[in-house]
Every structure is written in C-alpha cells, then in structure tokens.
Design an enzyme around this catalytic site. Structure first.
Site, short mmCIF file in Angstrom:
data_model
loop_
_atom_site.label_atom_id
_atom_site.label_comp_id
_atom_site.label_asym_id
_atom_site.label_seq_id
_atom_site.Cartn_x
_atom_site.Cartn_y
_atom_site.Cartn_z
N GLU A 207 0.78 -1.23 0.00
CA GLU A 207 0.00 0.00 0.00
C GLU A 207 0.82 1.29 0.00
OE1 GLU A 207 -2.94 -0.40 3.09
OE2 GLU A 207 -4.09 -1.85 1.91
N GLU A 327 -5.71 -7.62 -1.61
CA GLU A 327 -6.48 -7.45 -0.39
C GLU A 327 -7.86 -6.90 -0.72
OE1 GLU A 327 -4.80 -5.08 2.71
OE2 GLU A 327 -2.82 -6.01 2.60
#
Length: 517
Positions: A207, A327
C-alpha cells in the site's frame, strides 16, 4: 487519508486469546476435494514456477492458473509470527484453508523478522501444538509454513507489508529502514526460496500512498521506478519469481485506496530485465475500512465495475498484464458492504477453462483480529464465518498439485516427489440416531502413494463410533484418519476406501482434505 489502518491484536491480546474456548468449525460451503478429484493433479495446472503472458498467469507447462487465496497476517507485527498460533497448530489451520477451497496464502511480514536475533512470540506449544516451531527464528517458522503449505498444494506469496513492526509506511523506505535494506532483504528472501516453487513470488511493498507517485520521475517518490529497481534485484537472486506490484493512492490528481490506484500503468508500465514476471496488485475495501465517494453514488452498486475498470481493471481487460486483488475485505455489517462484496465477487467471477479469463485474489483476512474487517475465522480461531466465506464460493479455484523441496533442511518436503491425493466423502445411510459413511481416497499425483491421511471437521457433535480400513483420532469436531497397513500404497490413478459409523445422524457431508504422508 482514505482509510483507517487495519488493527491487529498484539502479544497481550494473544495471551488473552489462549483462554478462549474452541468451538466447532463450520462445514465448508462446497467440497473442493470433489472438484479436485475430477481433474487429476498430473494434469491440473499449477506445477512449477509461474510466469505471465498478457493478462494470464501460466504455470511451468504453460497452463493458465488462478490465485484464489487468503491473507494470514502476523509476521509484520511484534509477534514475528502468524497470529492464531496461541490457539491452534499451524498445520491444522493450513489444512482448514485447503478444505475451504483456498489455494494460496499471502504472508505479510516486516523487515524486523530478518534482523539478527529476531524472536517469535505468542505461540502455544502445549499439548503438542506447534511442537516443531519451538526454538525457531521467524524465518525458520516461515520455512515450516512454506513446506507444509506446499505439501497441501497451496502456493505462498511473501508480502513486504511494513518496514518495521511499528506500522505501515507511505513510501518503501523510512529513515530507519533505507531503500538499501529493503532491497537487500528482498533479495535474501528470493534466494532463500530459490528452487522451491511453493513460493511463487514477492509483493514488493504494501500500500504505497501519498506522497508516493507513479511516473513522476522523482526517484524519492516514484513507486514505479522503485518497483523496477527492487523487482530487478529480486530477479537477480531468483529469476523464476513473479513480481507483484501494488498501485499508489493518487495519480494525476485522482485518489483512491492506498495501493489501489494503478491508473499510471497505462502510460508507465513496470519494465523488468526478465520479461513476463509482473503481476499488478490492487487493494479494494468497503465502508468498514473507510468511506469513498462511490459508495454514496445514487447508482451504487451498479457503478462499481466502472470504478474498478478505471483504477485497475483496465489492465486486465486490455490484456496488458495479470491483475491480482491482493487485499479486499469487510466486516459485512452494513448493507452497503454486503452489496459491495457481492458486486466485487461478480466482477472477479472467472470464465474459460480453469478460470483462464479471470483475475486472481487473496481475501483479507484469515485472521479474526483485523480490526476493521474481521476474518474468515471467528474470534475462537476455529469456527468459520460461513456467510463471509460463502460470498467467495463462486470465485474459488481448483487446488494445485503438491510441491516438494524447500529450504528447510530439517523437513522432508513432499515425501512422494509429486505424491498427492484427493478424498470424497459419501453418507451411505442415516437413521437419525446414527449414520454410516465411506471415504474414497484417490491418488491424484504423479507417483505412487506410500501412505495417506485425511482430515475433516463436522459442524455439529458427530463422533466416530467405529472405523474399518483406516485408523483415526478425533479432537472435538475434527477427525484425522490414516491408512491401514494394507491400503496405504495406492498406484497413480488408483483408489482406496475406508468406512465408519458415527452418531448422532444428520452430519451432512463435510469437506475432506487428503495429504500424502
């Protein structure tokens, strides 16, 4: 800016979790063994290392494969090990993942686990649980997880989740963990698992977000350039690995989820020295993580495919490269979140042989202690959230053949050198107060079986009362069987049968995993 951090329980909560009573595991929504039985492992895709071709991921034989897996976190926290080992043995959890139809595990870690003297904690060794992990370093524990996952036919993706256990970072480096350390550690892991195709690749950094950019040319912020540097370093140590590259937060003034914005790939694709290794990874979440403007659009959820197309789906649809949703998750508490997950599953739904025309994914998470999503397991670390798991049923994929080898010299790896098996459970009679059932074990591998074991978990209070042609142990609702002396050896394509009586009746047909031992 756009989401809250997913909170994980630490060591103190882990110790408290030891006091939780274990409850019965819910039966899987479908029996993946039945699917696997229809396609022998000798022909099933998945063997060896993988590479890419356009939007497809292909195995060593050029057959299309699809990741349909689960995130199991903990190595990125101060526990320096996957969570839940305070409650259960790691092998039973990997077996349960397989029985539910997941075929891969994404393992988040922080660079702390590679430090000299790193120690894992919050692992219960009582009653024989996790006995072979005692005294091991975090990396040696990963070796054990990889070896067992490979024997179960699950693939592993290593995810550099954080530079240290303290928290995520916007950029791939911090003052304490410079880029040189990041790259050195990535290369070390790549070399550690060289020759072990259970580990199919590395997710370079979790991320990236503002001020990270994509294609801006500033080497201190341009994630695309950093991914190329790190990806080439990984491939210099192990040229067979896939390189998973997440997005950023903002591209050309358009913002989205952390790591979920891959709009820049259209103009600035990641280019590595070894071709056909890049898989782009998107993250996508629901309102239990953070609010986004598309959730309040009057056309929601019909607007969501267009949103996903814009941020990352176009890469797949234009045949640029494979896409892996590394995810996605939600507590499923709100109606909006339920509609979001249903829409995303529909968007990911496969078509073609073996789901060749489909994206890959790993759900967040296996762990129940993810603060804003929860997990597939409930808080007792045993019971399955069958509603949440049920949403994923239509996008799960067939399993892969077991892989041998590995970097753990103390572990025999795949004892059969390609040995694998499937099991099919049939209830032959049920009279309410009891029942009889039989299990057919089939050699689905490339070599003869020397021995085998099966495992299943009933949703209720059923117990084995007698068994023939196999021996068994039962712990709560979970039954593990091993072959008798006369039927352990099974030729390729051959089968062995055993039967048993149980009580009370009405147990249904649980998912059964089979392992060559």
């Amino acid at each position: 800016m756009f989401r809250s951090l997913r909170r994980a329980l630490g060591a103190a909560a882990a110790a408290a979790a030891l006091l939780l009573p274990l409850a019965g595991v819910q039966a899987a929504h479908a029996d993946p063994a039945a699917t696997a039985e229809a396609t022998s492992a000798a022909a099933a895709p998945g063997a060896g290392y993988w590479h890419t071709s356009g939007r497809q991921i292909l195995d060593a034989a050029g057959q299309p494969v699809r990741i349909a897996g689960i995130n199991w976190f903990g190595f990125e926290t101060s526990n320096n090990a996957v969570h839940g080992l305070w409650a259960r043995d790691y092998k039973s959890m990997i077996d349960q993942m397989k029985s539910l139809g997941y075929n891969a595990i994404r393992l988040p870690y922080s660079d702390d686990i590679l430090k000299s003297g790193a120690v894992a904690n919050s692992i219960d060794f009582s009653g024989g649980k996790n006995a072979d992990l005692q005294g091991l370093s975090p990396l040696q524990i990963i070796d054990k997880l990889v070896a067992y996952a490979g024997r179960d036919g699950l693939k592993v993706i290593l995810d550099r989740h954080r530079p240290d256990a303290g928290g995520q970072s916007a950029l791939w480096y911090t003052a304490a963990v410079p880029e040189t350390t990041w790259i050195t550690n990535l290369k070390s892991l790549a070399a550690r698992y060289k020759g072990n195709p259970t580990v199919i690749g590395i997710d370079l950094h979790n991320e990236p977000h503002d001020p990270a950019c994509w294609g801006c040319g500033d080497t201190t912020r341009d994630w695309r350039l950093a991914a190329q540097r790190a990806g080439n370093a990984v491939l210099s140590a192990n040229s067979e690995l896939l390189i998973f590259v997440e997005g950023v937060q903002t591209v050309d003034g358009v913002s989205g989820w952390w790591g979920g914005n891959l709009m820049g790939v259209a103009q600035y694709p990641v280019q590595l020295d070894v071709p056909n290794r890049v898989v782009y990874s998107a993250h996508d979440y629901a309102t239990s993580v953070a609010q986004q403007n598309w959730f309040s659009d009057p056309s929601f959820p019909a607007n969501m495919p267009g949103v996903w197309d814009k941020y990352w789906g176009y890469i797949f649809k234009q045949n640029i490269a494979p896409v892996w949703v590394g995810e996605f998750g939600t507590t499923l508490q709100s109606t909006v979140d339920q509609k979001w997950l249903a829409a995303l599953v529909s968007y990911l739904r496969p078509t073609g042989t073996y789901g060749a025309d489909s994206m890959s994914w790993t759900f967040w998470s296996w762990n129940p202690n993810s603060g804003d999503t929860g997990g597939i397991l409930k808080d007792d670390w045993t019971t399955v959230d069958t509603v949440k798991d049920g949403y994923l049923a239509s996008v799960k994929a067939p399993g892969f053949p077991a892989e041998g080898g590995g970097s753990d010299p103390g572990d025999p790896g795949d004892p059969g050198g390609g040995a694998a098996c499937t099991a099919a459970y049939t209830v032959s009679s049920d009279w309410g107060g009891g029942f009889n059932a039989e299990v057919k074990v089939t050699n689905s591998g490339r070599t003869a079986l020397k021995s085998w074991k099966t495992t299943w978990t009933w949703p209720g209070a059923q117990k084995v009362t007698s068994m023939w042609n196999a021996s068994y142990t039962q712990s709560g609702p979970t039954v593990t069987t091993t072959n008798a002396d006369h039927n352990g050896a099974v030729a390729v394509g051959g089968s062995a049968m055993f039967g048993f009586g149980g009580a009370p009746g009405g147990g249904g047909v649980p998912a059964v995993s089979c392992t060559a031992t």
